[in-house]
Design a protein around this motif. Structure first.
Motif, PDB file in Angstrom:
ATOM      1  N   ALA A  20     -13.750   8.839 -15.328  1.00  0.00           N
ATOM      2  CA  ALA A  20     -14.290   7.556 -14.851  1.00  0.00           C
ATOM      3  C   ALA A  20     -15.603   7.780 -14.101  1.00  0.00           C
ATOM      4  O   ALA A  20     -16.534   6.970 -14.195  1.00  0.00           O
ATOM      5  CB  ALA A  20     -13.278   6.857 -13.945  1.00  0.00           C
ATOM      6  N   GLY A  21     -15.681   8.893 -13.383  1.00  0.00           N
ATOM      7  CA  GLY A  21     -16.908   9.209 -12.660  1.00  0.00           C
ATOM      8  C   GLY A  21     -18.084   9.409 -13.607  1.00  0.00           C
ATOM      9  O   GLY A  21     -19.164   8.827 -13.426  1.00  0.00           O
ATOM     10  N   ILE A  22     -17.870  10.220 -14.636  1.00  0.00           N
ATOM     11  CA  ILE A  22     -18.953  10.446 -15.613  1.00  0.00           C
ATOM     12  C   ILE A  22     -19.341   9.112 -16.257  1.00  0.00           C
ATOM     13  O   ILE A  22     -20.529   8.796 -16.414  1.00  0.00           O
ATOM     14  CB  ILE A  22     -18.523  11.443 -16.712  1.00  0.00           C
ATOM     15  CG1 ILE A  22     -18.130  12.786 -16.118  1.00  0.00           C
ATOM     16  CG2 ILE A  22     -19.659  11.649 -17.710  1.00  0.00           C
ATOM     17  CD1 ILE A  22     -17.461  13.724 -17.123  1.00  0.00           C
ATOM     18  N   ILE A  23     -18.337   8.334 -16.620  1.00  0.00           N
ATOM     19  CA  ILE A  23     -18.601   7.059 -17.312  1.00  0.00           C
ATOM     20  C   ILE A  23     -19.423   6.120 -16.412  1.00  0.00           C
ATOM     21  O   ILE A  23     -20.350   5.459 -16.876  1.00  0.00           O
ATOM     22  CB  ILE A  23     -17.265   6.416 -17.742  1.00  0.00           C
ATOM     23  CG1 ILE A  23     -16.645   7.231 -18.874  1.00  0.00           C
ATOM     24  CG2 ILE A  23     -17.454   4.951 -18.152  1.00  0.00           C
ATOM     25  CD1 ILE A  23     -15.174   6.933 -19.130  1.00  0.00           C
ATOM     26  N   THR A  24     -19.110   6.081 -15.131  1.00  0.00           N
ATOM     27  CA  THR A  24     -19.840   5.191 -14.220  1.00  0.00           C
ATOM     28  C   THR A  24     -21.306   5.604 -14.102  1.00  0.00           C
ATOM     29  O   THR A  24     -22.200   4.753 -14.060  1.00  0.00           O
ATOM     30  CB  THR A  24     -19.192   5.199 -12.816  1.00  0.00           C
ATOM     31  OG1 THR A  24     -17.790   5.023 -12.949  1.00  0.00           O
ATOM     32  CG2 THR A  24     -19.749   4.083 -11.948  1.00  0.00           C
ATOM     33  N   ALA A  25     -21.539   6.903 -14.064  1.00  0.00           N
ATOM     34  CA  ALA A  25     -22.925   7.375 -13.889  1.00  0.00           C
ATOM     35  C   ALA A  25     -23.698   7.417 -15.208  1.00  0.00           C
ATOM     36  O   ALA A  25     -24.928   7.564 -15.201  1.00  0.00           O
ATOM     37  CB  ALA A  25     -22.911   8.764 -13.245  1.00  0.00           C
ATOM     38  N   SER A  26     -22.987   7.276 -16.323  1.00  0.00           N
ATOM     39  CA  SER A  26     -23.614   7.550 -17.626  1.00  0.00           C
ATOM     40  C   SER A  26     -24.803   6.650 -17.955  1.00  0.00           C
ATOM     41  O   SER A  26     -25.757   7.094 -18.589  1.00  0.00           O
ATOM     42  CB  SER A  26     -22.565   7.441 -18.740  1.00  0.00           C
ATOM     43  OG  SER A  26     -21.746   8.587 -18.737  1.00  0.00           O
ATOM     44  N   ALA A  27     -24.765   5.392 -17.557  1.00  0.00           N
ATOM     45  CA  ALA A  27     -25.848   4.475 -17.942  1.00  0.00           C
ATOM     46  C   ALA A  27     -27.205   5.026 -17.516  1.00  0.00           C
ATOM     47  O   ALA A  27     -28.184   4.920 -18.255  1.00  0.00           O
ATOM     48  CB  ALA A  27     -25.612   3.097 -17.326  1.00  0.00           C
TER      49      ALA A  27
END
Lengths: 72, 453
Positions: free
Chosen positions: B304-311
């Motif tokens: 979830a952390g990677i996904i949140t920062a991915s944008a």
């Protein structure tokens, strides 16, 4: 106005350096990151203390502990 | 290929994407391992087969029409250029075009197609875990094609294409797919879950939820480890590895070659390596604390952390990425349980939260963090801004995710093919095959024992 100072990519990339947002705040970011890391340890140790306390209070007879040892 | 430098660049790019595809295969391996481990023993085989058949079904449909959609619909259609279906740009993606096969004039189409295809599998696979143990496989496979070969690739044409209307008009920026893969898949899963309903026994008579633990927690974490590994390939696949300024129609001046994101705006592999690891770490640390060391949620929090920062991970500072990730992991955990209690949604693996809510939060944060930065090297595009990213998040999670999932699930439900009967759910999806398996063992054991003198 943009958060990294870049208004356009129509530039010579040989003359462009760091492009992350809010350049100049690196040291503050570092301090905040350091605080995050230290606070994490404090919170983790507190949580573990509670967890260990709960485990100390559980199974006073030792039956379940013997069962757990038996299961290996 | 005009000269040796062109040839080398082309072959390097071909090989680069090919390697990312091999890495990304591990995402699907991870999802299969994780989902089987999270299911109960009486549902293993169906759970595995449900997810593995995503591979052929989404692959063939992505070949037939998914790839064409990407090039045909950057304009919507009807958004900025009349009808504007770009038949010319999509010509090489028609399944009967010579470029869609062995062709010595083209070294990129197949590997580029495959990189996008692996994203398609991921989108469908995210939904798969949420709905396990009660959906009919046939219904899921139809849903998988809808998201894998249609909904997500429409969103990619709109918001993950250098010429996409969302990039041009909204200033949408989503370099490593917080929205275009994760928010849409989470929204789609939520739409399906509302129609599908919870597993039997998930909620008590008073409406409070029961925990349904995975049958093998360690295998769940191994699955998530594999997903992390595949995610590296995913990140690399989102970049153009090397490009000369003149290829971007001379918009970038000078002679310095660069890697770019999907919008052809400069970034570096070094940047995304920093940010991938720092956002993974921020997510893991926050999730460990908020879940009190629960392994399932700690590992999911890393994701979830990677996904949140991915944008914005093409441009963030690594410490910014770490903080954004930590917030996303914390929020995903809290939102999962709040939605479960409040709306009685049984998301078996927390995918709506880990992918959907974290993806949406990532888009919103990106709008503020990268405010005013160019969304593209091309002139005339809107700059990245919070309102554009907010509208983008609604389009990704709601319009292209939730709505298609909800509508198609409603149709499947009307035909009576969405959910398995309660009797089958209770005895287990593998009941008949388990019986046959045991009968076969008894038979062969008895036969061999009779041969012993």
């Amino acid at each position: 106005m943009s958060t990294n100072g870049m208004e356009s990519w129509a530039v010579d990339l040989a003359e462009v350096g760091a492009v992350y947002p809010f350049p100049g705040t690196e040291f503050i970011l570092f301090l905040a990151g350091l605080a995050f890391w230290i606070i994490w340890h404090v919170m983790q140790l507190r949580g573990e203390k509670t967890e260990v306390g709960e485990e100390m209070d559980a199974d006073q007879s030792g039956d379940k502990a013997r069962e757990a040892i038996g299961r290996y | 290929m005009g000269n040796n430098l062109d040839a080398l660049t082309t072959i390097f790019t071909e090989f680069y994407y090919w390697v990312t595809v091999v890495f990304m295969f591990l995402i699907h391996v991870g999802f299969c391992v994780y989902e089987v481990a999270a299911s109960r023993r009486r549902n293993h085989v169906h759970t595995l087969m449900k997810n593995i058949m995503v591979i052929p079904l989404v692959t063939v449909t992505f070949f037939f029409f998914g790839w064409w959609i990407y090039f045909a619909f950057p304009n919507g259609p009807f958004i900025y250029n009349g009808l504007g279906i770009d038949f010319e740009a999509a010509k090489g993606a028609r399944p009967w075009d010579p470029a869609m096969g062995t062709n010595l004039q083209d070294h990129i189409n197949g590997v580029f197609w495959a990189a996008f295809l692996l994203f398609s599998w991921t989108a469908a696979s995210i939904v798969s875990g949420s709905v396990m143990e009660r959906i009919q496989s046939g219904a899921f496979w139809i849903l998988a094609v809808v998201i894998g070969s249609f909904a997500w690739i429409v969103d990619a044409a709109w918001g993950w294409h250098w010429d996409g209307w969302m990039v041009k008009i909204l200033g949408y920026h989503d370099a490593y797919a917080s929205g275009v893969i994760h928010a849409i898949a989470g929204g789609f899963a939520l739409g399906v879950l509302i129609v599908l309903g919870p597993r039997l026994g998930k909620f008590r008579a008073d409406g409070t939820p029961r925990d349904i633990p995975p049958h093998n927690p360690w295998l769940v974490t191994l699955g998530l480890f594999l997903i992390y590994t595949g995610f590296w390939g995913f990140y690399a696949a989102c970049n153009v590895p090397i490009i000369a300024p003149e290829v971007i129609d001379g918009e970038i001046v000078g002679v310095t070659w660069t890697a770019t994101n999907i919008y052809l705006a400069p970034t570096t592999l070094s940047a995304i390596t920093f940010n991938f690891l720092m956002s993974l770490s921020g997510g893991l640390m926050a999730a460990f604390i908020v879940s009190k060391g629960d392994p399932f949620w700690t590992f999911s929090g890393g994701l979830a952390g990677i996904i949140t920062a991915s944008a914005g991970n093409d441009l963030y500072h690594p410490i910014q990425a770490m903080f954004i990730a930590a917030f996303g992991a914390w929020a995903a955990y809290k939102l999962h349980y709040w939605v479960e209690r409040k709306f009685k949604i049984d998301d078996a693996v927390g995918a709506v939260a880990v992918h959907g809510y974290a993806g949406v939060i990532g888009l919103l944060i990106c709008g503020f963090m990268l405010w005013g930065q160019p969304s593209s090297p091309y002139a005339g595009y809107a700059t990245i801004n919070p309102l554009g990213m907010f509208i983008g998040a609604i389009i990704m999670f709601g319009v292209l995710g939730f709505l298609p999932g909800y509508i198609v699930a409603k149709i499947l439900n009307a035909f009576g093919i969405l959910r398995i009967p309660a009797k089958v759910e209770l005895e287990g999806l593998d009941f008949a095959s388990d019986q046959a398996y045991r009968a076969a063992i008894d038979d062969v054991v008895a036969a061999e024992q009779a041969l012993v003198k």
